[in-house]
Design a protein around this motif. Structure first.
Motif, mmCIF file in Angstrom:
data_model
loop_
_atom_site.group_PDB
_atom_site.id
_atom_site.type_symbol
_atom_site.label_atom_id
_atom_site.label_comp_id
_atom_site.label_asym_id
_atom_site.label_seq_id
_atom_site.Cartn_x
_atom_site.Cartn_y
_atom_site.Cartn_z
ATOM 1 N N THR A 158 0.827 -1.210 0.000
ATOM 2 C CA THR A 158 0.000 0.000 0.000
ATOM 3 C C THR A 158 0.860 1.258 0.000
ATOM 4 O O THR A 158 0.579 2.234 -0.724
ATOM 5 C CB THR A 158 -0.931 0.004 1.223
ATOM 6 O OG1 THR A 158 -1.793 -1.144 1.161
ATOM 7 C CG2 THR A 158 -1.783 1.264 1.265
ATOM 8 N N ALA A 159 1.932 1.219 0.791
ATOM 9 C CA ALA A 159 2.808 2.391 0.896
ATOM 10 C C ALA A 159 3.726 2.550 -0.310
ATOM 11 O O ALA A 159 4.266 3.643 -0.538
ATOM 12 C CB ALA A 159 3.641 2.294 2.169
ATOM 13 N N ASN A 160 3.902 1.469 -1.070
ATOM 14 C CA ASN A 160 4.844 1.493 -2.204
ATOM 15 C C ASN A 160 4.183 0.883 -3.437
ATOM 16 O O ASN A 160 4.518 -0.237 -3.843
ATOM 17 C CB ASN A 160 6.123 0.729 -1.846
ATOM 18 C CG ASN A 160 6.838 1.294 -0.644
ATOM 19 O OD1 ASN A 160 7.628 2.230 -0.763
ATOM 20 N ND2 ASN A 160 6.556 0.718 0.529
ATOM 21 N N PRO A 161 3.272 1.605 -4.069
ATOM 22 C CA PRO A 161 2.547 1.039 -5.216
ATOM 23 C C PRO A 161 3.430 0.739 -6.421
ATOM 24 O O PRO A 161 3.012 0.009 -7.317
ATOM 25 C CB PRO A 161 1.518 2.126 -5.540
ATOM 26 C CG PRO A 161 2.071 3.379 -4.940
ATOM 27 C CD PRO A 161 2.816 2.956 -3.724
ATOM 28 N N ASP A 162 4.649 1.298 -6.441
ATOM 29 C CA ASP A 162 5.567 1.046 -7.551
ATOM 30 C C ASP A 162 6.619 -0.003 -7.204
ATOM 31 O O ASP A 162 7.671 -0.083 -7.851
ATOM 32 C CB ASP A 162 6.249 2.357 -7.978
ATOM 33 C CG ASP A 162 6.975 3.058 -6.820
ATOM 34 O OD1 ASP A 162 6.751 2.671 -5.636
ATOM 35 O OD2 ASP A 162 7.755 3.989 -7.087
ATOM 36 N N LEU A 163 6.340 -0.820 -6.200
ATOM 37 C CA LEU A 163 7.295 -1.834 -5.756
ATOM 38 C C LEU A 163 7.509 -2.888 -6.848
ATOM 39 O O LEU A 163 6.568 -3.325 -7.503
ATOM 40 C CB LEU A 163 6.765 -2.515 -4.494
ATOM 41 C CG LEU A 163 7.775 -3.313 -3.660
ATOM 42 C CD1 LEU A 163 8.788 -2.395 -3.000
ATOM 43 C CD2 LEU A 163 7.032 -4.128 -2.593
ATOM 44 N N ASN A 164 8.752 -3.317 -7.004
ATOM 45 C CA ASN A 164 9.094 -4.320 -8.017
ATOM 46 C C ASN A 164 9.258 -5.731 -7.453
ATOM 47 O O ASN A 164 9.034 -6.713 -8.166
ATOM 48 C CB ASN A 164 10.383 -3.934 -8.736
ATOM 49 C CG ASN A 164 10.276 -2.600 -9.428
ATOM 50 O OD1 ASN A 164 10.764 -1.593 -8.928
ATOM 51 N ND2 ASN A 164 9.629 -2.564 -10.591
ATOM 52 N N GLY A 208 -3.985 -7.947 -5.707
ATOM 53 C CA GLY A 208 -3.940 -7.963 -7.163
ATOM 54 C C GLY A 208 -2.696 -7.353 -7.759
ATOM 55 O O GLY A 208 -2.705 -6.910 -8.911
ATOM 56 N N THR A 209 -1.588 -7.369 -6.993
ATOM 57 C CA THR A 209 -0.334 -6.765 -7.474
ATOM 58 C C THR A 209 0.562 -7.848 -8.061
ATOM 59 O O THR A 209 1.679 -8.090 -7.598
ATOM 60 C CB THR A 209 0.380 -6.022 -6.331
ATOM 61 O OG1 THR A 209 0.516 -6.911 -5.205
ATOM 62 C CG2 THR A 209 -0.417 -4.797 -5.903
#
Length: 316
Positions: free
Chosen positions: A210-216, A237-238
Motif C-alpha cells: 500500500t505504501a509502495n505502489p511502484d514496488l518491483n 492484485g499486485t
C-alpha cells in the motif's frame, strides 16, 4: 557407527545438573533432547525427521519439541531449562533469541553437557558446533536472483521473520548487503517483521504494498514470511511484484508451480536434524568438531523444481 556401550563409556556416567538422576544412564540409554524454534512450519517437521533417522541409526533416544510459535522466547527458555534438568548426554538447541539462552547454556557447559546449536546459532562459543545453512550466502543468492528478475533496477522490500535469531539477522543482512554492494540501482524501501507467522506477515506485506505502489519485488526470509507475501500480492492484485522466498514447504512449492512466487531458497532440513544428532554423539565422545557444519542450500524455481537434486531437499 559408535556402539551404545562406547557412547556410555565415553560419558563416564558422571554428568549432573542439580540432584536429579542422569537420564542418559538409565537402562544404558543415551538421551539427547532437541529444542527447536517452533512446530508451525513444515521445515521443523523435516528437521525432526532427520533427527529421528540419526537417533535410530545410532542407538540413542531423542526428544524434539518447540514452542507453539516463533515469538515465544520465554517458553523456549523454559523448555531448555526443563531439558537440562533431566541431565541429558548432550542437547541440541535452535535459538529464537541469540543471547537470551546464554546463561542456561553456560550452566550446561559447566556441567559438561555438550551443546549443539542447530539452524540458528547463539552469540557464544559454548556450542561445540552449529549445524546450519550458510544463511548469509543463501540470502545473497536470493538478492542476485531478485536483481536478475527485475532487471537490475527498481524498488524492493523485505518481510523478515525476526531480528533476534541468527537466521533472521543473517538472512536479512545477507540480502540487504548484497543489494547495497552489487546493485546500486535497486532501492530497498522497507524491511518489516512478521514473526514468521503467515497471517501477520500477510498484513505486514499488504502495508508495504500500500505504501509502495511502484514496488518491483519482495523477499520473505522464511516459510511464513514468504507465504504472507504471496497472500498479500494475491489479495491486492499486485501480480507484477516479483516474490522470492526462503524454505520449501508445500505452500511455497505450490506458489512456485503456479507462478505466484518466482523462486525460493531451500535448505536441507533433514540434513540439519541428522547432523545435529550425529554431532551431539561426537561431542559426547570428545571428538573435535568444526565451528559450523554447513548443510547446504539451493535456489529453485519452475525450471528446476522437479530436478532430482532439488526434490531431495524439498519437504512438502
Amino acid at each position: 557407527m559408535l556402539s551404545r556401550r562406547a557412547l556410555i563409556g565415553a560419558l563416564g556416567l558422571t554428568l549432573t545438573l542439580g540432584a536429579a538422576p542422569a537420564v542418559h544412564a538409565q537402562d544404558g540409554e543415551v538421551f539427547i533432547p532437541l529444542i527447536s524454534k517452533g512446530f508451525q512450519h513444515q521445515f521443523w517437521q523435516a528437521v525432526k525427521t532427520g533427527a529421528d533417522q540419526a537417533a535410530e541409526e545410532m542407538g540413542v533416544r531423542i526428544t524434539f519439541e518447540g514452542p507453539d510459535n516463533e515469538t515465544m522466547v520465554d517458553r523456549q527458555i523454559d523448555m531448555l531449562a526443563a531439558a537440562l534438568a533431566n541431565n541429558p548426554g548432550a542437547i541440541g538447541f535452535a535459538a529464537l533469541d541469540s543471547q537470551a539462552a546464554i546463561p542456561l547454556l553456560r550452566q550446561a557447559d559447566e556441567a559438561g553437557i555438550p551443546v549443539i546449536a542447530f539452524d540458528s546459532g547463539v552469540d557464544s562459543d559454548i556450542p561445540a558446533t552449529t549445524t546450519t545453512t550458510d544463511n548469509v550466502a543463501a540470502a545473497s543468492l536470493a538478492a542476485d536472483k531478485m536483481a536478475e528478475l527485475i532487471g537490475g533496477a527498481g524498488k524492493v522490500a523485505v518481510v523478515a521473520h525476526d531480528q533476534t535469531s541468527r537466521t533472521g539477522i543473517d538472512r536479512r543482512d545477507g540480502f540487504l548487503n548484497r543489494m547495497e554492494s552489487e546493485y546500486p540501482e535497486i532501492e530497498v524501501v522497507s524491511v518489516q517483521y512478521g514473526a514468521g507467522d503467515q497471517l501477520q506477515s500477510t498484513e505486514v506485506a499488504k502495508a508495504i504494498l500500500t505504501a509502495n505502489p511502484d514496488l518491483n519485488g519482495m523477499f520473505g526470509t522464511n516459510e511464513g514470511s514468504a507465504i504472507g507475501i504471496v497472500n498479500a500480492v494475491r489479495e491486492m492484485g499486485t501480480d507484477e511484484v516479483t516474490v522470492i522466498g526462503y524454505d520449501s514447504g508445500k505452500a511455497q512449492t505450490d506458489a512456485i508451480r503456479s507462478g505466484e512466487m518466482a523462486g525460493a531458497i531451500t535448505q536441507n532440513p533433514v540434513g540439519i536434524g541428522y547432523e545435529t544428532v550425529k554431532a551431539a554423539i561426537a561431542a559426547m565422545n570428545g571428538e573435535e568438531l568444526p565451528e559450523v557444519i554447513d548443510t547446504g542450500f539451493y535456489y529453485y524455481d519452475q525450471s528446476n523444481i522437479d530436478d532430482e537434486e532439488i526434490q531431495a531437499v524439498l519437504y512438502d
